[in-house]
Scaffold this active site. Structure first.
Site, mmCIF file in Angstrom:
data_model
loop_
_atom_site.group_PDB
_atom_site.id
_atom_site.type_symbol
_atom_site.label_atom_id
_atom_site.label_comp_id
_atom_site.label_asym_id
_atom_site.label_seq_id
_atom_site.Cartn_x
_atom_site.Cartn_y
_atom_site.Cartn_z
ATOM 1 N N SER A 184 52.351 32.422 43.817
ATOM 2 C CA SER A 184 51.983 31.253 43.867
ATOM 3 C C SER A 184 53.009 30.297 44.794
ATOM 4 O O SER A 184 54.270 30.849 44.733
ATOM 5 C CB SER A 184 51.532 30.319 42.990
ATOM 6 O OG SER A 184 52.561 29.658 42.057
ATOM 7 N N ARG A 200 44.058 27.939 32.493
ATOM 8 C CA ARG A 200 44.458 26.939 33.354
ATOM 9 C C ARG A 200 44.185 27.454 34.818
ATOM 10 O O ARG A 200 44.106 28.745 34.823
ATOM 11 C CB ARG A 200 45.704 26.381 33.210
ATOM 12 C CG ARG A 200 46.875 27.184 33.152
ATOM 13 C CD ARG A 200 48.054 26.325 33.218
ATOM 14 N NE ARG A 200 49.034 27.339 33.005
ATOM 15 C CZ ARG A 200 49.733 27.549 31.598
ATOM 16 N NH1 ARG A 200 49.179 26.747 30.567
ATOM 17 N NH2 ARG A 200 50.695 28.206 31.533
ATOM 18 N N ARG A 249 40.780 35.050 34.627
ATOM 19 C CA ARG A 249 42.001 35.059 34.517
ATOM 20 C C ARG A 249 42.664 35.528 33.306
ATOM 21 O O ARG A 249 41.918 35.423 32.073
ATOM 22 C CB ARG A 249 42.561 33.343 34.189
ATOM 23 C CG ARG A 249 44.193 33.341 34.049
ATOM 24 C CD ARG A 249 44.719 31.715 33.891
ATOM 25 N NE ARG A 249 46.181 31.760 33.714
ATOM 26 C CZ ARG A 249 46.889 30.715 34.276
ATOM 27 N NH1 ARG A 249 46.266 29.973 34.910
ATOM 28 N NH2 ARG A 249 48.290 31.114 34.044
ATOM 29 N N HIS A 290 55.930 43.656 35.949
ATOM 30 C CA HIS A 290 55.329 43.362 37.485
ATOM 31 C C HIS A 290 54.912 44.802 37.835
ATOM 32 O O HIS A 290 53.929 44.903 38.324
ATOM 33 C CB HIS A 290 56.104 42.606 38.295
ATOM 34 C CG HIS A 290 56.362 41.165 37.836
ATOM 35 N ND1 HIS A 290 55.545 40.421 37.913
ATOM 36 C CD2 HIS A 290 57.698 40.564 37.544
ATOM 37 C CE1 HIS A 290 55.860 38.980 37.430
ATOM 38 N NE2 HIS A 290 57.287 39.239 37.178
ATOM 39 N N LEU A 336 34.788 46.343 51.215
ATOM 40 C CA LEU A 336 35.261 45.283 50.394
ATOM 41 C C LEU A 336 36.479 44.734 51.037
ATOM 42 O O LEU A 336 37.230 45.430 51.649
ATOM 43 C CB LEU A 336 35.831 45.954 49.046
ATOM 44 C CG LEU A 336 36.807 44.948 47.962
ATOM 45 C CD1 LEU A 336 35.948 43.789 47.702
ATOM 46 C CD2 LEU A 336 37.414 45.619 46.896
ATOM 47 N N ASP A 374 47.625 37.207 35.274
ATOM 48 C CA ASP A 374 48.722 36.664 34.654
ATOM 49 C C ASP A 374 49.124 37.330 33.245
ATOM 50 O O ASP A 374 48.350 37.945 32.889
ATOM 51 C CB ASP A 374 48.312 35.230 34.420
ATOM 52 C CG ASP A 374 49.388 34.278 33.776
ATOM 53 O OD1 ASP A 374 50.637 34.758 34.352
ATOM 54 O OD2 ASP A 374 49.217 33.309 32.895
HETATM 55 C C1 IPE Z 1 49.556 32.050 38.174
HETATM 56 O O1 IPE Z 1 50.343 32.232 37.131
HETATM 57 C C2 IPE Z 1 49.983 32.652 39.527
HETATM 58 C C3 IPE Z 1 49.838 34.148 39.683
HETATM 59 C C4 IPE Z 1 49.156 34.801 38.789
HETATM 60 C C5 IPE Z 1 50.320 34.618 40.811
HETATM 61 P P1 IPE Z 1 51.536 31.499 36.725
HETATM 62 O O2 IPE Z 1 52.206 32.414 35.634
HETATM 63 O O3 IPE Z 1 52.462 31.226 38.035
HETATM 64 O O4 IPE Z 1 51.048 30.079 36.288
HETATM 65 P P2 IPE Z 1 51.305 29.018 35.250
HETATM 66 O O5 IPE Z 1 52.895 28.914 35.523
HETATM 67 O O6 IPE Z 1 51.401 29.666 33.823
HETATM 68 O O7 IPE Z 1 50.593 28.123 35.107
HETATM 69 C C1 IPE Z 2 51.818 36.996 36.815
HETATM 70 O O1 IPE Z 2 52.599 37.289 35.436
HETATM 71 C C2 IPE Z 2 52.480 37.437 37.855
HETATM 72 C C3 IPE Z 2 53.090 36.425 38.746
HETATM 73 C C4 IPE Z 2 53.109 35.233 38.531
HETATM 74 C C5 IPE Z 2 53.837 36.938 39.958
HETATM 75 P P1 IPE Z 2 53.640 36.445 35.039
HETATM 76 O O2 IPE Z 2 54.975 36.593 35.802
HETATM 77 O O3 IPE Z 2 53.376 34.958 35.336
HETATM 78 O O4 IPE Z 2 53.830 36.609 33.595
HETATM 79 P P2 IPE Z 2 53.990 35.519 32.303
HETATM 80 O O5 IPE Z 2 52.762 34.764 32.579
HETATM 81 O O6 IPE Z 2 55.114 34.974 32.254
HETATM 82 O O7 IPE Z 2 53.666 36.423 31.042
HETATM 83 MG MG MG Z 3 52.485 33.619 33.962
#
Ligand code: IPE
Ligand code: IPE
Ligand code: MG
Length: 266
Positions: free
Chosen positions: A83, A212, A206, A55, A149, A38
């Site tokens: 997700s 979370r 995480r 990304h 792996l 994340d």
């Molecule tokens: C969790 O991150 C999903 C992935 C890393 C793919 P999110 O950014 O979607 O989660 P929330 O919205 O902060 O809970």
């Molecule tokens: C995680 O990074 C990647 C995916 C959910 C695909 P985020 O895109 O959720 O990045 P933040 O949490 O908004 O910074």
């Molecule tokens: Mg995120």
């Protein structure tokens, strides 16, 4: 920049990592690590870049993590890539993530295959855009006999929808008299999840500073150890050093699974 100094500090880092890996290997190693990658968006925003740049940088961070996971001899690595709730994001961002996935698999597949890595997905990939679906299928097919792996890529994955799917399957087996209600136990449920046959994660990592689970592996993490990075460490910043720190932290924990640790005088 002083290149000599730069290379010296890089070499020091590499040596440190090798030293850490040796220590980790001398202790019981986790069988399964899962990661909520994340913070890509915030990494980019902090630099005044579009979220998609985050990304892209996030994808780069994956390579080294897969490599050390394999070097240490960990058997399973599950990466949360997209997700079931991530469809709520703007179409453009979703498209960029999907394209990056295709690009990554296209670019890295040969290398992963050479390193004996087996690619598997968890989640409903049938609804992904055709080119993503096809690229993913290609990677699964090419690596299916690899014995190193196993990387489980969680794609259009949600813990709750996985449980719903499992219940539907079990209920239909009961309705068709293939299964008795008394046969339903924890193991049977595990065997109806996407992760059937894979041991539950020992360690969940995480990045990004949020504490979370965000619908990740809800059933499987009942006794998983959790490790959250500092809020300053977004996924693209997550380095091998951070990863080794998380693993050695895990190795110093005592897992009790609801029991107690008996002492000599008890
Ligand atoms: C969790 O991150 C999903 C992935 C890393 C793919 P999110 O950014 O979607 O989660 P929330 O919205 O902060 O809970
Ligand atoms: C995680 O990074 C990647 C995916 C959910 C695909 P985020 O895109 O959720 O990045 P933040 O949490 O908004 O910074
Ligand atoms: Mg995120």
């Amino acid at each position: 920049m002083n290149f000599d100094k730069f290379f010296k500090s890089k070499r020091k880092k590499v040596n440190n990592n090798l030293y850490m890996i040796d220590i980790i290997k001398s202790k019981p190693i986790p069988k399964h690590i899962c990661i909520i990658m994340d913070g890509n968006g915030r990494w980019a925003e902090k630099r005044g870049l579009p979220r998609t740049a985050g990304h892209r940088q996030g994808v780069e961070a994956i390579k080294d993590i897969i490599k050390v996971t394999s070097d240490i001899g960990i058997k399973y690595l599950t990466l949360y890539a997209f997700s079931t709730e991530n469809w709520k994001r703007p179409k453009k961002e979703i498209e960029a993530i999907m394209n990056l996935l295709v690009e990554y698999l296209h670019r890295e597949l040969e290398n992963l295959h050479k390193n004996n890595v087996k690619i598997v997905t968890i989640g409903d990939i049938s609804v992904l855009p055709t080119k993503v679906y096809e690229e993913v299928k290609r990677a699964i097919h090419k690596t299916k006999h690899n014995t190193g792996l196993q990387v489980n890529v969680a794609l259009n994955y949600g813990g709750r929808s996985e449980i719903v799917m499992a219940i539907q399957e079990i209920a239909s087996k009961v309705a068709n008299n293939e299964l008795n209600i008394e046969d339903i136990d924890e193991e049977l449920i595990s065997n109806h999840l996407y992760t059937a046959g894979i041991p539950d994660p020992d360690l969940l990592i995480r990045t990004g500073g949020d504490w979370r689970i965000s619908n990740f592996l809800l059933y499987q993490i009942a006794y998983t150890e959790l490790w959250f990075s500092d809020a300053t460490v977004y996924w693209p910043d997550f380095s091998v050093e951070h990863y080794l720190d998380a693993i050695s932290d895990f190795q110093n924990r005592q897992r009790r699974y609801g029991g107690i640790v008996t002492r000599k005088d008890d």
